[in-house]
Scaffold this motif. Structure first.
Motif, PDB file in Angstrom:
ATOM      1  N   PRO A  38       5.587  14.231  -9.935  1.00 43.75           N
ATOM      2  CA  PRO A  38       7.304  14.859  -9.893  1.00 43.75           C
ATOM      3  C   PRO A  38       7.738  13.634  -9.704  1.00 43.75           C
ATOM      4  N   LEU A  39       9.163  13.364  -9.734  1.00 47.21           N
ATOM      5  CA  LEU A  39      10.052  12.351  -9.687  1.00 47.21           C
ATOM      6  C   LEU A  39      10.213  12.533  -8.647  1.00 47.21           C
ATOM      7  N   HIS A  40      10.219  13.255  -8.072  1.00 47.34           N
ATOM      8  CA  HIS A  40      11.030  13.552  -6.233  1.00 47.34           C
ATOM      9  C   HIS A  40       9.863  13.380  -5.584  1.00 47.34           C
ATOM     10  N   ASN A  41       8.294  13.004  -5.786  1.00 47.54           N
ATOM     11  CA  ASN A  41       7.607  12.647  -4.747  1.00 47.54           C
ATOM     12  C   ASN A  41       8.029  10.977  -4.385  1.00 47.54           C
ATOM     13  N   PHE A  42       7.516  11.317  -3.451  1.00 49.11           N
ATOM     14  CA  PHE A  42       7.577   9.484  -2.682  1.00 49.11           C
ATOM     15  C   PHE A  42       5.543   8.926  -2.915  1.00 49.11           C
ATOM     16  N   LEU A  43       6.507   8.198  -4.317  1.00 46.80           N
ATOM     17  CA  LEU A  43       4.550   7.395  -4.984  1.00 46.80           C
ATOM     18  C   LEU A  43       4.717   6.065  -4.698  1.00 46.80           C
ATOM     19  N   ALA A  44       3.297   6.209  -4.080  1.00 50.25           N
ATOM     20  CA  ALA A  44       2.375   4.779  -3.895  1.00 50.25           C
ATOM     21  C   ALA A  44       1.497   4.480  -4.177  1.00 50.25           C
ATOM     22  N   ILE A  45       1.261   2.904  -5.384  1.00 46.98           N
ATOM     23  CA  ILE A  45       0.126   2.723  -6.177  1.00 46.98           C
ATOM     24  C   ILE A  45      -0.006   1.277  -5.407  1.00 46.98           C
ATOM     25  N   ALA A  46      -1.492   1.456  -4.286  1.00 40.51           N
ATOM     26  CA  ALA A  46      -1.991   0.316  -4.453  1.00 40.51           C
ATOM     27  C   ALA A  46      -3.450  -0.146  -5.084  1.00 40.51           C
ATOM     28  N   SER A  85       6.260  -4.184  -3.243  1.00 40.32           N
ATOM     29  CA  SER A  85       7.132  -4.356  -2.447  1.00 40.32           C
ATOM     30  C   SER A  85       6.483  -5.784  -1.431  1.00 40.32           C
ATOM     31  N   ASN A  86       5.167  -5.717  -1.928  1.00 42.86           N
ATOM     32  CA  ASN A  86       5.012  -7.136  -1.090  1.00 42.86           C
ATOM     33  C   ASN A  86       5.406  -8.744  -2.097  1.00 42.86           C
ATOM     34  N   ASN A  87       5.974  -8.359  -2.711  1.00 41.72           N
ATOM     35  CA  ASN A  87       6.879  -8.814  -3.382  1.00 41.72           C
ATOM     36  C   ASN A  87       8.259  -9.556  -2.675  1.00 41.72           C
ATOM     37  N   SER A  88       8.706  -8.233  -1.989  1.00 39.59           N
ATOM     38  CA  SER A  88      10.184  -7.954  -2.398  1.00 39.59           C
ATOM     39  C   SER A  88      10.529  -8.850  -0.622  1.00 39.59           C
ATOM     40  N   PHE A  89      10.349  -8.972  -0.279  1.00 46.39           N
ATOM     41  CA  PHE A  89      10.610  -9.661   1.694  1.00 46.39           C
ATOM     42  C   PHE A  89      10.330 -11.570   1.293  1.00 46.39           C
ATOM     43  N   MET A  90      11.310 -11.750   1.657  1.00 52.95           N
ATOM     44  CA  MET A  90      10.743 -12.987   1.978  1.00 52.95           C
ATOM     45  C   MET A  90       9.743 -13.485   3.473  1.00 52.95           C
ATOM     46  N   LYS A  91       8.416 -14.057   3.453  1.00 53.70           N
ATOM     47  CA  LYS A  91       7.322 -14.124   4.218  1.00 53.70           C
ATOM     48  C   LYS A  91       6.728 -15.380   3.916  1.00 53.70           C
ATOM     49  N   PRO A  92       6.324 -16.459   4.655  1.00 51.75           N
ATOM     50  CA  PRO A  92       5.543 -17.539   4.727  1.00 51.75           C
ATOM     51  C   PRO A  92       3.882 -16.925   3.416  1.00 51.75           C
ATOM     52  N   PHE A 114       6.283   0.711  -5.489  1.00 52.81           N
ATOM     53  CA  PHE A 114       6.741   1.913  -4.817  1.00 52.81           C
ATOM     54  C   PHE A 114       7.894   2.122  -6.204  1.00 52.81           C
ATOM     55  N   ARG A 115       8.210   3.550  -6.090  1.00 53.08           N
ATOM     56  CA  ARG A 115       9.596   3.308  -6.844  1.00 53.08           C
ATOM     57  C   ARG A 115      10.550   3.071  -6.307  1.00 53.08           C
ATOM     58  N   ASP A 137     -13.261  -9.972   0.693  1.00 49.94           N
ATOM     59  CA  ASP A 137     -12.896 -11.495  -0.147  1.00 49.94           C
ATOM     60  C   ASP A 137     -11.392 -11.033  -0.061  1.00 49.94           C
ATOM     61  N   HIS A 138     -10.998  -9.709  -0.061  1.00 49.38           N
ATOM     62  CA  HIS A 138      -8.809  -9.217  -0.009  1.00 49.38           C
ATOM     63  C   HIS A 138      -8.691  -8.591   1.409  1.00 49.38           C
ATOM     64  N   ARG A 139      -7.702  -9.328   1.603  1.00 52.94           N
ATOM     65  CA  ARG A 139      -6.531  -9.164   2.225  1.00 52.94           C
ATOM     66  C   ARG A 139      -5.729  -7.400   2.964  1.00 52.94           C
ATOM     67  N   ILE A 140      -5.776  -6.890   3.871  1.00 51.13           N
ATOM     68  CA  ILE A 140      -4.626  -6.285   3.722  1.00 51.13           C
ATOM     69  C   ILE A 140      -3.938  -6.065   3.222  1.00 51.13           C
ATOM     70  N   VAL A 141      -3.520  -5.105   3.328  1.00 47.65           N
ATOM     71  CA  VAL A 141      -1.540  -5.119   2.318  1.00 47.65           C
ATOM     72  C   VAL A 141      -0.776  -4.097   3.603  1.00 47.65           C
ATOM     73  N   SER A 142       0.295  -4.431   4.141  1.00 50.17           N
ATOM     74  CA  SER A 142       0.911  -3.292   4.705  1.00 50.17           C
ATOM     75  C   SER A 142       2.466  -3.015   4.287  1.00 50.17           C
ATOM     76  N   ALA A 143       3.041  -1.711   4.250  1.00 51.65           N
ATOM     77  CA  ALA A 143       4.343  -1.193   3.947  1.00 51.65           C
ATOM     78  C   ALA A 143       4.903  -1.352   5.468  1.00 51.65           C
ATOM     79  N   THR A 144       5.772  -0.736   5.478  1.00 50.87           N
ATOM     80  CA  THR A 144       6.279  -0.439   7.106  1.00 50.87           C
ATOM     81  C   THR A 144       7.748   0.880   5.990  1.00 50.87           C
ATOM     82  N   VAL A 145       6.908   2.042   6.275  1.00 54.22           N
ATOM     83  CA  VAL A 145       8.266   2.827   5.034  1.00 54.22           C
ATOM     84  C   VAL A 145       8.793   3.860   5.987  1.00 54.22           C
TER      85      VAL A 145
END
Length: 247
Positions: A38-46, A85-92, A114-115, A137-145
């Motif tokens: 549903p469009l009103h759901n908070f959708l997260a694809i990880a 989201s992990n392309n949306s914040f200025m990070k080193p 995310f939507r 060999d992969h790192r954890i990707v996180s987001a603060t919501v």
């Protein structure tokens, strides 16, 4: 307070070197899955998209260019109005890459998606060094919501429900006077005889007359604060008397 329904979709895409049919089948399945959310759901694809998005596709990226899987991911994001989201914040650079090959090559191929309508709710996103803790060999990707949800509006009760009907029923004189007032008001509004053709109109007039007279003449229910024992006349009088003798 409203609660926000959340849908989490975990994905693993075929490698960039996989045959075209495999990656196309992956996105076909992913599209059909997202269409059911549903469009009103908070959708997260990880997950691991095995896709590299270069500077031409996103502002903050570890990758120098976009690969084939990145092109497929870009089209998917645009189709469903999504963003990574992990392309949306200025990070080193050290907080952007998500994968390291056995040869030491690094890339950003894992994403949180995310939507765009929820962009303001995602406050931060980055990757963390986690090789020693999870053996990958992969790192954890996180987001603060942080959601900013609106309070559910309370529906106002119908004015007629604010009448103190218990007091009306316990007072015969008040009940009788109310009946007379309703009758007189209704009679003044009635200009034709009641028959099968106007019965609904007459009934509506009766209901309207009853409500108008009730709101104009009958006592309203007291609020909870007014009906507290501490607000009764006897208690108030005793309280005032106690104050006077203590002065």
């Amino acid at each position: 307070m409203e609660t926000q329904k959340t849908t989490l979709v975990c994905v693993y895409s075929p490698h960039n070197s996989s045959v075209a049919d495999e990656i196309e089948n992956f996105y076909t399945t992913l599209r059909s899955t997202i269409e059911q959310v549903p469009l009103h759901n908070f959708l997260a694809i990880a997950g691991d998209l095995n896709a590299r998005l270069g500077p031409d596709e996103t502002k903050f990226t570890f990758n120098s260019k976009t690969n084939r899987n990145g092109e497929m991911l870009k089209d998917f994001l645009e189709e469903f109005n999504l963003y990574t989201s992990n392309n949306s914040f200025m990070k080193p650079k050290g907080q952007l890459w998500t994968f390291e090959s056995p040869l030491g090559d690094r890339a950003q191929i894992d994403y949180l998606i995310f939507r765009k309508k929820w962009r303001n709710s995602v406050k931060d996103s980055r990757s963390y060094s986690s090789f020693s803790s999870v053996g990958s060999d992969h790192r954890i990707v996180s987001a603060t919501v942080k959601f900013s949800l609106r309070s559910t509006k309370k529906t106002k009760p119908h004015p007629i429900k604010m009448i103190d009907w218990e007091e009306v029923l316990s007072n015969p004189d008040m009940s009788k006077q109310f009946t007379i007032e309703v009758y007189n008001t209704f009679q003044s509004l009635s200009t034709s005889e009641i028959d099968a053709e106007n019965i609904e109109e007459v009934y509506s007039s009766l209901i309207k007359s009853t409500e108008e007279v009730a709101l104009a003449t009958l006592p309203k229910r007291k609020s909870r604060g007014q009906s507290k024992p501490s607000n009764s006349p006897n208690v108030i009088e005793a309280r005032n008397h106690l104050k006077s003798i203590s002065l």
